[in-house]
Scaffold this motif. Structure first.
Motif, PDB file in Angstrom:
ATOM      1  N   VAL A 114     -11.705 -14.778   7.635  1.00 51.57           N
ATOM      2  CA  VAL A 114     -10.797 -15.216   9.126  1.00 51.57           C
ATOM      3  C   VAL A 114     -11.252 -16.451   9.374  1.00 51.57           C
ATOM      4  O   VAL A 114     -12.621 -16.607   9.324  1.00 51.57           O
ATOM      5  CB  VAL A 114     -10.612 -14.036   9.862  1.00 51.57           C
ATOM      6  CG1 VAL A 114      -9.684 -12.792   9.178  1.00 51.57           C
ATOM      7  CG2 VAL A 114     -12.391 -13.205  10.031  1.00 51.57           C
ATOM      8  N   GLY A 115     -10.629 -16.821  10.173  1.00 51.08           N
ATOM      9  CA  GLY A 115     -11.002 -18.243  10.629  1.00 51.08           C
ATOM     10  C   GLY A 115     -10.539 -18.395  11.970  1.00 51.08           C
ATOM     11  O   GLY A 115      -9.256 -18.463  12.244  1.00 51.08           O
ATOM     12  N   VAL A 116     -11.139 -18.714  13.216  1.00 60.16           N
ATOM     13  CA  VAL A 116     -10.839 -18.897  14.655  1.00 60.16           C
ATOM     14  C   VAL A 116     -11.200 -20.944  15.003  1.00 60.16           C
ATOM     15  O   VAL A 116     -12.240 -21.031  15.064  1.00 60.16           O
ATOM     16  CB  VAL A 116     -11.080 -18.473  15.633  1.00 60.16           C
ATOM     17  CG1 VAL A 116     -10.448 -18.124  17.155  1.00 60.16           C
ATOM     18  CG2 VAL A 116     -10.234 -16.915  15.539  1.00 60.16           C
ATOM     19  N   ALA A 117      -9.702 -21.424  15.233  1.00 60.88           N
ATOM     20  CA  ALA A 117     -10.533 -22.796  15.934  1.00 60.88           C
ATOM     21  C   ALA A 117      -9.765 -22.216  17.328  1.00 60.88           C
ATOM     22  O   ALA A 117      -9.018 -22.610  17.389  1.00 60.88           O
ATOM     23  CB  ALA A 117      -9.812 -23.584  15.448  1.00 60.88           C
ATOM     24  N   LEU A 118     -10.686 -22.645  17.949  1.00 58.40           N
ATOM     25  CA  LEU A 118     -10.357 -23.335  19.809  1.00 58.40           C
ATOM     26  C   LEU A 118     -11.204 -24.691  20.251  1.00 58.40           C
ATOM     27  O   LEU A 118     -11.799 -25.392  20.242  1.00 58.40           O
ATOM     28  CB  LEU A 118     -11.168 -22.312  20.836  1.00 58.40           C
ATOM     29  CG  LEU A 118     -10.689 -20.634  20.490  1.00 58.40           C
ATOM     30  CD1 LEU A 118     -12.090 -19.773  21.285  1.00 58.40           C
ATOM     31  CD2 LEU A 118      -9.141 -20.260  20.672  1.00 58.40           C
ATOM     32  N   ALA A 119      -9.398 -25.561  20.353  1.00 53.77           N
ATOM     33  CA  ALA A 119      -9.268 -26.787  21.136  1.00 53.77           C
ATOM     34  C   ALA A 119      -9.553 -27.017  21.831  1.00 53.77           C
ATOM     35  O   ALA A 119      -8.541 -26.462  23.332  1.00 53.77           O
ATOM     36  CB  ALA A 119      -8.557 -27.061  20.174  1.00 53.77           C
ATOM     37  N   ARG A 120     -10.492 -27.966  22.873  1.00 50.76           N
ATOM     38  CA  ARG A 120     -10.071 -28.721  24.619  1.00 50.76           C
ATOM     39  C   ARG A 120     -10.013 -30.094  24.031  1.00 50.76           C
ATOM     40  O   ARG A 120      -9.699 -30.407  22.851  1.00 50.76           O
ATOM     41  CB  ARG A 120     -11.478 -28.008  24.653  1.00 50.76           C
ATOM     42  CG  ARG A 120     -12.566 -28.507  24.944  1.00 50.76           C
ATOM     43  CD  ARG A 120     -13.524 -28.362  25.637  1.00 50.76           C
ATOM     44  NE  ARG A 120     -14.732 -29.141  25.052  1.00 50.76           N
ATOM     45  CZ  ARG A 120     -16.208 -28.027  25.369  1.00 50.76           C
ATOM     46  NH1 ARG A 120     -16.431 -27.921  26.362  1.00 50.76           N
ATOM     47  NH2 ARG A 120     -17.038 -29.393  25.154  1.00 50.76           N
ATOM     48  N   GLY A 121      -9.776 -30.700  25.617  1.00 48.12           N
ATOM     49  CA  GLY A 121      -9.300 -31.582  25.612  1.00 48.12           C
ATOM     50  C   GLY A 121      -8.438 -32.209  24.597  1.00 48.12           C
ATOM     51  O   GLY A 121      -8.674 -33.732  24.230  1.00 48.12           O
ATOM     52  N   SER A 122      -7.311 -32.067  24.736  1.00 43.59           N
ATOM     53  CA  SER A 122      -5.973 -32.275  23.911  1.00 43.59           C
ATOM     54  C   SER A 122      -4.692 -33.010  24.849  1.00 43.59           C
ATOM     55  O   SER A 122      -5.455 -33.126  25.942  1.00 43.59           O
ATOM     56  CB  SER A 122      -6.272 -31.601  22.990  1.00 43.59           C
ATOM     57  OG  SER A 122      -5.108 -32.390  21.880  1.00 43.59           O
ATOM     58  N   ASN A 123      -4.044 -33.128  23.878  1.00 44.68           N
ATOM     59  CA  ASN A 123      -3.009 -33.541  24.696  1.00 44.68           C
ATOM     60  C   ASN A 123      -1.560 -32.710  23.780  1.00 44.68           C
ATOM     61  O   ASN A 123      -1.843 -31.695  23.488  1.00 44.68           O
ATOM     62  CB  ASN A 123      -2.593 -35.273  24.727  1.00 44.68           C
ATOM     63  CG  ASN A 123      -4.276 -35.871  25.408  1.00 44.68           C
ATOM     64  OD1 ASN A 123      -3.782 -35.762  27.207  1.00 44.68           O
ATOM     65  ND2 ASN A 123      -4.547 -36.207  24.436  1.00 44.68           N
ATOM     66  N   HIS A 124      -0.121 -33.085  24.220  1.00 42.01           N
ATOM     67  CA  HIS A 124       1.237 -32.956  23.646  1.00 42.01           C
ATOM     68  C   HIS A 124       0.618 -32.523  22.476  1.00 42.01           C
ATOM     69  O   HIS A 124       0.215 -34.085  21.713  1.00 42.01           O
ATOM     70  CB  HIS A 124       2.319 -32.862  24.418  1.00 42.01           C
ATOM     71  CG  HIS A 124       3.495 -32.365  23.364  1.00 42.01           C
ATOM     72  ND1 HIS A 124       3.675 -32.872  22.218  1.00 42.01           N
ATOM     73  CD2 HIS A 124       4.353 -31.781  24.064  1.00 42.01           C
ATOM     74  CE1 HIS A 124       5.069 -32.539  22.075  1.00 42.01           C
ATOM     75  NE2 HIS A 124       5.756 -31.715  23.239  1.00 42.01           N
ATOM     76  N   PHE A 125       0.904 -32.023  21.319  1.00 39.15           N
ATOM     77  CA  PHE A 125       0.193 -31.664  19.782  1.00 39.15           C
ATOM     78  C   PHE A 125       1.336 -32.046  19.258  1.00 39.15           C
ATOM     79  O   PHE A 125       1.300 -31.362  18.542  1.00 39.15           O
ATOM     80  CB  PHE A 125      -0.783 -30.632  19.623  1.00 39.15           C
ATOM     81  CG  PHE A 125      -0.600 -29.419  19.320  1.00 39.15           C
ATOM     82  CD1 PHE A 125       0.359 -28.624  19.589  1.00 39.15           C
ATOM     83  CD2 PHE A 125      -1.149 -29.130  18.414  1.00 39.15           C
ATOM     84  CE1 PHE A 125       0.850 -27.209  19.544  1.00 39.15           C
ATOM     85  CE2 PHE A 125      -1.349 -27.510  18.318  1.00 39.15           C
ATOM     86  CZ  PHE A 125       0.084 -26.229  19.284  1.00 39.15           C
ATOM     87  N   GLY A 126       2.841 -31.998  19.166  1.00 37.77           N
ATOM     88  CA  GLY A 126       4.064 -32.092  18.392  1.00 37.77           C
ATOM     89  C   GLY A 126       4.249 -30.129  18.742  1.00 37.77           C
ATOM     90  O   GLY A 126       3.815 -29.270  19.315  1.00 37.77           O
ATOM     91  N   PRO A 127       4.885 -29.520  17.746  1.00 35.39           N
ATOM     92  CA  PRO A 127       5.519 -28.246  17.056  1.00 35.39           C
ATOM     93  C   PRO A 127       4.821 -28.060  16.629  1.00 35.39           C
ATOM     94  O   PRO A 127       4.223 -27.734  15.843  1.00 35.39           O
ATOM     95  CB  PRO A 127       7.186 -28.671  16.704  1.00 35.39           C
ATOM     96  CG  PRO A 127       6.795 -30.334  16.038  1.00 35.39           C
ATOM     97  CD  PRO A 127       6.061 -30.845  17.051  1.00 35.39           C
TER      98      PRO A 127
END
Length: 352
Positions: A114-127
């Motif tokens: 299993v893998g979990v990634a939490l992202a910050r510092g982003s913008n609208h990323f599409g669908p």
């Protein structure tokens, strides 16, 4: 003086990917990063999601030019635990941050199951569906979400405090169509309300409220008010859950801390995303999963339809059908989008 094209040649997938990559490179992205952005947006167009496809070069491009988005971010990945990744997007273009976070989650899932990634510092990323498809094609089941600019009032409230945050699910099907569900939290998109206003038609009172938080059938009042979440208070709770995972836990902005890209295009949004993946190869063979996925879909398809012209479908079937057709036949982009892509690709200055 510029001229607007009235006809656009049909583009193959390879041509669109190349054009999209050149256009984002023209906006300052590194060529390899521009390829990742183009992949997400072209797949959105192939799914029939044109509002979230290459047409996004207009809003992304405007923010890149005024410094609201970094063209060349220093995206970093931190590993606080074996299966967990924290991704700092450094205010990069949303699909680029999304693709980096997806890859980080896949790397973690390959190692741990299993893998979990939490992202910050982003913008609208599409669908979400392009990411779910990429994950499914690599053998991963997925739950993916992002927070968004505030457009929905808290249940019973009278001002916008949470976003129309999307969530998506994907399950691979070796040799067949994966299950793909991509949904936002509102009953109807603002675009549908705008179209009703143009036609002079009322809207269902379940779509939105007026500025005072009261359900309305007047599209003009709805556009001045707030979108209603799916499922009433249950949809409200689901929207909050997405923001807790995507925004709060990722250390991104959340709720009213998320800046509006349209009201403040020169300021970072600090959107957050989450990617939760399961490596299905750890659960059984490809043959085992394919047999179960075929049976799962067959049970649903066998239900006699209430309307003979609308057979029962599994989520993702319509979009994947469009994807196959558009890969085979190509896509005709909106003329304004095609012209804008060409101008950025050729390095021609685009007037604000």
């Amino acid at each position: 003086m510029t001229t607007t094209l009235t006809t656009v040649p049909r583009q193959s997938e390879a041509e669109l990917l190349a054009l999209g990559a050149r256009a984002f490179t023209g906006l300052g992205l590194r060529p390899a990063d521009a390829v990742l952005v183009a992949r997400v947006l072209v797949t959105a167009d192939q799914f029939g999601l044109s509002t979230h496809g290459l047409s996004r070069i207009e809003s992304y491009g405007e923010r890149l030019k005024v410094g609201g988005i970094k063209a060349r971010p220093d995206i970093t990945v931190h590993q606080p635990a074996p299966a967990l990744r924290q991704v700092d997007g450094d205010n990069g273009v949303g699909p680029l941050v999304g693709m980096r976070a997806l890859q980080a989650a896949m790397d973690a899932a390959k190692e741990c199951g299993v893998g979990v990634a939490l992202a910050r510092g982003s913008n609208h990323f599409g669908p979400i569906s392009p990411y779910s498809l990429i994950a499914a094609e690599a053998g991963f089941a997925s739950i993916i979400g992002s927070n968004a600019t505030t457009t929905i009032a808290p249940w019973g409230g009278s001002d916008a405090r949470l976003g129309n945050s999307p969530i998506g699910f994907g399950v691979p099907h070796p040799g067949g169509d994966p299950f793909l569900l991509d949904m936002a939290m509102s009953v109807a998109a603002r675009a549908k309300i705008r179209n009703a206003l143009k036609r002079g038609e009322p809207i269902p009172d379940t779509w939105a409220t007026d500025a005072g938080g009261r359900p309305t059938t007047d599209p003009a009042a709805a556009l001045d008010g707030f979108l209603l979440p799916i499922g009433g208070h249950k949809g409200y709770g689901l929207a909050l859950m997405v923001d807790l995972f995507a925004g709060l836990l990722s250390d991104a902005a959340y709720l009213t801390h998320v800046k509006s890209w349209s009201d403040a295009p020169d300021e970072p949004q600090n959107l957050g995303h989450f990617f939760i993946l399961i490596d299905t190869r750890r659960l059984g063979s490809a043959q085992w999963l394919a047999q179960r996925m075929r049976d799962f879909a067959a049970i649903l398809h066998a239900s006699p339809p209430a309307d003979a012209d609308r057979p029962v479908i599994v989520p993702g079937e319509i979009e994947l059908g469009k994807l196959r057709r558009q890969r085979s036949e190509g896509i005709v982009l909106d003329p304004a989008t095609y012209e804008l892509l060409q101008r950025h690709a050729e390095g021609i200055a685009v007037a604000p």
